[in-house]
Write a protein that holds these residues in place. Structure first.
Motif, PDB file in Angstrom:
ATOM      1  N   MET A 110     -62.681  21.352  31.813  1.00 59.20           N
ATOM      2  CA  MET A 110     -61.754  21.105  30.739  1.00 59.20           C
ATOM      3  C   MET A 110     -60.535  20.287  31.397  1.00 59.20           C
ATOM      4  O   MET A 110     -60.120  20.718  32.407  1.00 59.20           O
ATOM      5  CB  MET A 110     -61.172  22.262  29.969  1.00 59.20           C
ATOM      6  N   GLU A 111     -60.239  19.012  31.143  1.00 58.72           N
ATOM      7  CA  GLU A 111     -59.222  18.265  31.621  1.00 58.72           C
ATOM      8  C   GLU A 111     -57.764  18.884  31.180  1.00 58.72           C
ATOM      9  O   GLU A 111     -57.411  19.543  30.164  1.00 58.72           O
ATOM     10  CB  GLU A 111     -59.081  16.883  30.943  1.00 58.72           C
ATOM     11  N   ASP A 112     -57.030  18.830  32.316  1.00 62.44           N
ATOM     12  CA  ASP A 112     -55.717  19.353  32.301  1.00 62.44           C
ATOM     13  C   ASP A 112     -54.744  18.632  31.179  1.00 62.44           C
ATOM     14  O   ASP A 112     -55.054  17.414  31.162  1.00 62.44           O
ATOM     15  CB  ASP A 112     -55.051  19.461  33.593  1.00 62.44           C
ATOM     16  N   ILE A 113     -53.880  19.197  30.505  1.00 57.63           N
ATOM     17  CA  ILE A 113     -53.098  18.433  29.590  1.00 57.63           C
ATOM     18  C   ILE A 113     -51.412  18.836  30.279  1.00 57.63           C
ATOM     19  O   ILE A 113     -51.280  20.038  30.619  1.00 57.63           O
ATOM     20  CB  ILE A 113     -52.997  19.196  28.243  1.00 57.63           C
ATOM     21  N   LEU A 114     -50.687  17.663  30.478  1.00 56.49           N
ATOM     22  CA  LEU A 114     -49.405  17.837  30.913  1.00 56.49           C
ATOM     23  C   LEU A 114     -48.550  17.484  29.549  1.00 56.49           C
ATOM     24  O   LEU A 114     -48.458  16.722  29.228  1.00 56.49           O
ATOM     25  CB  LEU A 114     -49.234  16.832  32.226  1.00 56.49           C
ATOM     26  N   TYR A 115     -47.382  18.527  29.703  1.00 59.07           N
ATOM     27  CA  TYR A 115     -46.498  18.569  28.409  1.00 59.07           C
ATOM     28  C   TYR A 115     -45.246  18.064  29.111  1.00 59.07           C
ATOM     29  O   TYR A 115     -44.735  18.475  30.121  1.00 59.07           O
ATOM     30  CB  TYR A 115     -46.392  19.690  27.833  1.00 59.07           C
ATOM     31  N   LEU A 171     -24.314   4.716  32.717  1.00 56.12           N
ATOM     32  CA  LEU A 171     -25.358   5.128  31.976  1.00 56.12           C
ATOM     33  C   LEU A 171     -26.248   4.016  32.199  1.00 56.12           C
ATOM     34  O   LEU A 171     -26.491   2.740  32.190  1.00 56.12           O
ATOM     35  CB  LEU A 171     -24.935   5.020  30.385  1.00 56.12           C
ATOM     36  N   THR A 172     -27.703   4.615  32.265  1.00 57.48           N
ATOM     37  CA  THR A 172     -28.867   3.794  32.699  1.00 57.48           C
ATOM     38  C   THR A 172     -30.035   4.252  31.260  1.00 57.48           C
ATOM     39  O   THR A 172     -30.108   5.450  31.177  1.00 57.48           O
ATOM     40  CB  THR A 172     -29.695   3.925  33.542  1.00 57.48           C
ATOM     41  N   MET A 173     -30.347   3.237  30.388  1.00 55.05           N
ATOM     42  CA  MET A 173     -31.508   3.531  29.511  1.00 55.05           C
ATOM     43  C   MET A 173     -32.844   3.345  29.756  1.00 55.05           C
ATOM     44  O   MET A 173     -33.063   2.519  30.557  1.00 55.05           O
ATOM     45  CB  MET A 173     -30.969   2.631  28.171  1.00 55.05           C
ATOM     46  N   PHE A 174     -33.801   4.377  29.452  1.00 52.19           N
ATOM     47  CA  PHE A 174     -35.111   4.400  29.862  1.00 52.19           C
ATOM     48  C   PHE A 174     -35.932   4.819  28.565  1.00 52.19           C
ATOM     49  O   PHE A 174     -35.433   5.330  27.733  1.00 52.19           O
ATOM     50  CB  PHE A 174     -35.305   5.535  30.941  1.00 52.19           C
ATOM     51  N   THR A 175     -37.324   4.269  28.771  1.00 48.02           N
ATOM     52  CA  THR A 175     -38.131   4.855  27.548  1.00 48.02           C
ATOM     53  C   THR A 175     -39.169   5.703  28.152  1.00 48.02           C
ATOM     54  O   THR A 175     -39.350   5.852  29.758  1.00 48.02           O
ATOM     55  CB  THR A 175     -39.203   3.668  27.179  1.00 48.02           C
ATOM     56  N   VAL A 176     -39.787   6.448  27.620  1.00 47.20           N
ATOM     57  CA  VAL A 176     -40.599   7.668  28.054  1.00 47.20           C
ATOM     58  C   VAL A 176     -41.796   7.093  28.793  1.00 47.20           C
ATOM     59  O   VAL A 176     -42.403   7.823  29.864  1.00 47.20           O
ATOM     60  CB  VAL A 176     -40.957   8.617  27.137  1.00 47.20           C
ATOM     61  N   THR A 177     -42.063   5.773  28.606  1.00 48.47           N
ATOM     62  CA  THR A 177     -43.528   4.978  29.253  1.00 48.47           C
ATOM     63  C   THR A 177     -43.066   5.014  30.739  1.00 48.47           C
ATOM     64  O   THR A 177     -44.066   4.958  31.757  1.00 48.47           O
ATOM     65  CB  THR A 177     -43.584   3.763  28.541  1.00 48.47           C
ATOM     66  N   LYS A 178     -41.705   4.891  31.219  1.00 50.38           N
ATOM     67  CA  LYS A 178     -41.393   4.960  32.570  1.00 50.38           C
ATOM     68  C   LYS A 178     -41.704   6.221  33.360  1.00 50.38           C
ATOM     69  O   LYS A 178     -42.228   6.129  34.487  1.00 50.38           O
ATOM     70  CB  LYS A 178     -39.879   4.776  32.777  1.00 50.38           C
ATOM     71  N   GLU A 227     -48.684  14.691  26.953  1.00 52.36           N
ATOM     72  CA  GLU A 227     -48.121  15.026  25.500  1.00 52.36           C
ATOM     73  C   GLU A 227     -46.585  15.221  25.703  1.00 52.36           C
ATOM     74  O   GLU A 227     -45.989  15.805  26.390  1.00 52.36           O
ATOM     75  CB  GLU A 227     -48.663  16.548  24.963  1.00 52.36           C
ATOM     76  N   ASN A 228     -45.935  14.299  24.892  1.00 53.11           N
ATOM     77  CA  ASN A 228     -44.658  14.206  24.789  1.00 53.11           C
ATOM     78  C   ASN A 228     -43.961  15.119  23.670  1.00 53.11           C
ATOM     79  O   ASN A 228     -44.224  14.909  22.629  1.00 53.11           O
ATOM     80  CB  ASN A 228     -44.243  12.729  24.629  1.00 53.11           C
ATOM     81  N   LEU A 229     -43.059  15.937  24.299  1.00 55.11           N
ATOM     82  CA  LEU A 229     -42.393  17.134  23.400  1.00 55.11           C
ATOM     83  C   LEU A 229     -41.054  16.805  23.179  1.00 55.11           C
ATOM     84  O   LEU A 229     -40.277  17.408  22.445  1.00 55.11           O
ATOM     85  CB  LEU A 229     -42.775  18.271  23.869  1.00 55.11           C
ATOM     86  N   GLY A 230     -40.661  15.624  23.737  1.00 50.81           N
ATOM     87  CA  GLY A 230     -39.338  15.270  23.829  1.00 50.81           C
ATOM     88  C   GLY A 230     -38.973  13.976  23.131  1.00 50.81           C
ATOM     89  O   GLY A 230     -39.651  13.435  22.343  1.00 50.81           O
ATOM     90  N   GLU A 231     -37.903  13.223  23.786  1.00 50.93           N
ATOM     91  CA  GLU A 231     -37.491  12.015  23.267  1.00 50.93           C
ATOM     92  C   GLU A 231     -38.268  10.871  23.631  1.00 50.93           C
ATOM     93  O   GLU A 231     -38.992  11.120  24.730  1.00 50.93           O
ATOM     94  CB  GLU A 231     -35.852  11.601  23.625  1.00 50.93           C
ATOM     95  N   THR A 232     -38.417   9.618  22.901  1.00 49.58           N
ATOM     96  CA  THR A 232     -39.250   8.539  23.328  1.00 49.58           C
ATOM     97  C   THR A 232     -38.202   7.641  24.322  1.00 49.58           C
ATOM     98  O   THR A 232     -38.744   6.730  25.078  1.00 49.58           O
ATOM     99  CB  THR A 232     -39.744   7.873  22.141  1.00 49.58           C
ATOM    100  N   ASP A 233     -36.845   7.703  23.588  1.00 53.33           N
ATOM    101  CA  ASP A 233     -35.871   6.943  24.759  1.00 53.33           C
ATOM    102  C   ASP A 233     -34.659   7.809  24.979  1.00 53.33           C
ATOM    103  O   ASP A 233     -34.453   8.610  24.291  1.00 53.33           O
ATOM    104  CB  ASP A 233     -35.463   5.589  23.612  1.00 53.33           C
ATOM    105  N   PHE A 234     -34.323   7.609  26.064  1.00 53.79           N
ATOM    106  CA  PHE A 234     -33.418   8.485  26.779  1.00 53.79           C
ATOM    107  C   PHE A 234     -32.232   8.025  27.653  1.00 53.79           C
ATOM    108  O   PHE A 234     -32.495   6.926  28.228  1.00 53.79           O
ATOM    109  CB  PHE A 234     -33.995   9.709  27.524  1.00 53.79           C
TER     110      PHE A 234
END
Length: 209
Positions: free
Chosen positions: A1-6, A54-61, A76-83
């Motif tokens: 089974m493939e591992d899932i990273l949260y 302050l530096t802005m990021f997206t979760v894709t980074k 699996e993203n459980l938080g913000e998409t931009d931070f």
């Protein structure tokens, strides 16, 4: 089974160093603990010395940094998409300066609160109300201060202290105070505004940046 990273990222992340790892900005969880431990140590981003606080990021980074090590891992993203990453350089202010600022702020708040209470009482004519209540109860015209004024003067500070729930070392209850609620609401709205502004101006750090 493939591992899932949260992955869970807060809206605002405070850091005290420029060389960031994935662990500095995100909380990782997976049944594969060895994978998590390895990813947490991986470099994420180095804040330039000429960069703002302050530096802005997206979760894709974050995804990009993870996929460099595990290209096929399911995330699996459980938080913000931009931070926001807030860089706080370590500096120690002199205690006398901290105490001075605290005294000045306390004085401003005290004077402002006292002025507000006095103008409110004058505006609604509290003294006149007390005079009428005293006359209705006793049938006499009040010529000096009574138990009404004394009770009112004592009740205001006690009511404020109980309402704000911070008049002793241990709080009366565990729920946040009204000031804390307003501060968190303001902080959340401010973070969202900064994130949207950075996105419109093209200053958000995304993949391959």
């Amino acid at each position: 089974m493939e591992d899932i990273l949260y992955v869970k990222i807060e809206q605002n992340v405070a850091v005290k160093k420029r060389d960031l790892t994935i662990k500095d900005v995100a909380t990782l969880y997976s049944s594969n603990t060895s994978m998590v431990q390895k990813l947490e140590k991986e470099p994420f981003y180095t804040i330039p010395k000429d960069c703002k606080v302050l530096t802005m990021f997206t979760v894709t980074k974050v995804y990009e940094a993870i996929h460099k090590i595990y290209p096929k891992i399911q995330i699996e993203n459980l938080g913000e998409t931009d931070f926001i990453v807030e860089y706080e350089p370590q500096k120690r202010e002199k205690k006398w300066w901290e105490y001075t600022k605290m005294i000045v702020v306390a004085a401003i708040v005290f004077i402002g609160a006292a002025f507000t209470i006095m103008t409110f009482n004058e505006d609604v004519n509290v003294a006149g109300v007390f005079d009428r209540i005293y006359h209705m109860v006793t049938g006499e015209v009040k010529s000096d201060g009574t138990i009404l004024e004394i009770s009112y003067a004592i009740g205001i500070p006690i009511g404020i202290l109980v309402f704000y729930n911070h008049f002793k070392k241990r709080d009366i209850k565990n729920d946040p105070t009204p000031i804390q609620v307003e501060m968190r609401t303001y902080e959340e709205q401010m973070n969202k505004a900064m994130i949207k502004t950075a996105a419109r101006e093209g200053k958000t750090i995304d993949v391959n940046k």
